[in-house]
Design a protein around this motif. Sequence first.
Motif, short mmCIF file in Angstrom:
data_model
loop_
_atom_site.label_atom_id
_atom_site.label_comp_id
_atom_site.label_asym_id
_atom_site.label_seq_id
_atom_site.Cartn_x
_atom_site.Cartn_y
_atom_site.Cartn_z
N MET A 21 0.84 -1.21 0.00
CA MET A 21 0.00 0.00 0.00
C MET A 21 0.88 1.25 0.00
O MET A 21 0.60 2.22 -0.71
N CYS A 124 -7.81 5.81 2.95
CA CYS A 124 -7.02 4.58 3.06
C CYS A 124 -7.47 3.87 4.34
O CYS A 124 -7.37 4.44 5.43
N TYR A 141 -7.69 3.09 -0.95
CA TYR A 141 -6.64 2.12 -0.66
C TYR A 141 -7.14 1.24 0.48
O TYR A 141 -7.42 1.75 1.57
#
Length: 176
Positions: A21, A124, A141
């Motif tokens: 990530m 995220c 994400y």
Amino acid sequence: MSERVRELISERELQARIREMGQQISRDYAGADLVMLGVLKGCFLFMADLCRHIDLPLCCDFVGLSSYGDRTSSSGVVRITADLTRPLEGKDVLIVEDIVDTGLTMQYLLGKLQDRVPRSIKLCSLLYKPARCVVPCKIDYLGFTVDDVFVIGYGLDFEGRYRNQRYIGVLDPDGD
Ligand code: IMP
Ligand code: MG
């Protein structure tokens, strides 16, 4: 204090995914004015590991939000427990969250952040629990999708405990 914990996502799996990530975020945010905005308290380990895999100049800030109290299902009422320390105007904001469950916390935060006119806002999240979604929210994400179970560890708590556990586990409150 007699709960039993079953390992769901190991420390090794967490660290491998977080590295990926970070690499993806590094590519996507090249040249941006990145502010990682962690949602306390659950983000603290994830944010610490993720930001060390992002090879870009960036700022870290935090907002304290609480939606749960000491129960294992959402109260639906979000409270700000700590505000961020710097303006977001013109910044590329990446919210860093431990888990998106109903989506109510993110809906609330995204609404609040629009008022601060950032250049961009993305989300995220380490975990997502689709079975419990009430308000759909786009996770740009995502680390892992989890089933409809109460998870703890690696920042996530049950009644304030387990945040320091190195892996994500499932709590069985009736275990002994
Ligand atoms: P939402 O508003 O329902 O999406 O909930 C978001 C917040 O609730 C997360 O940031 C967590 O702090 C907490 N939460 C949701 N599900 C869990 C869980 O399974 N374990 C621990 N905390 C959770
Ligand atoms: Mg949280």
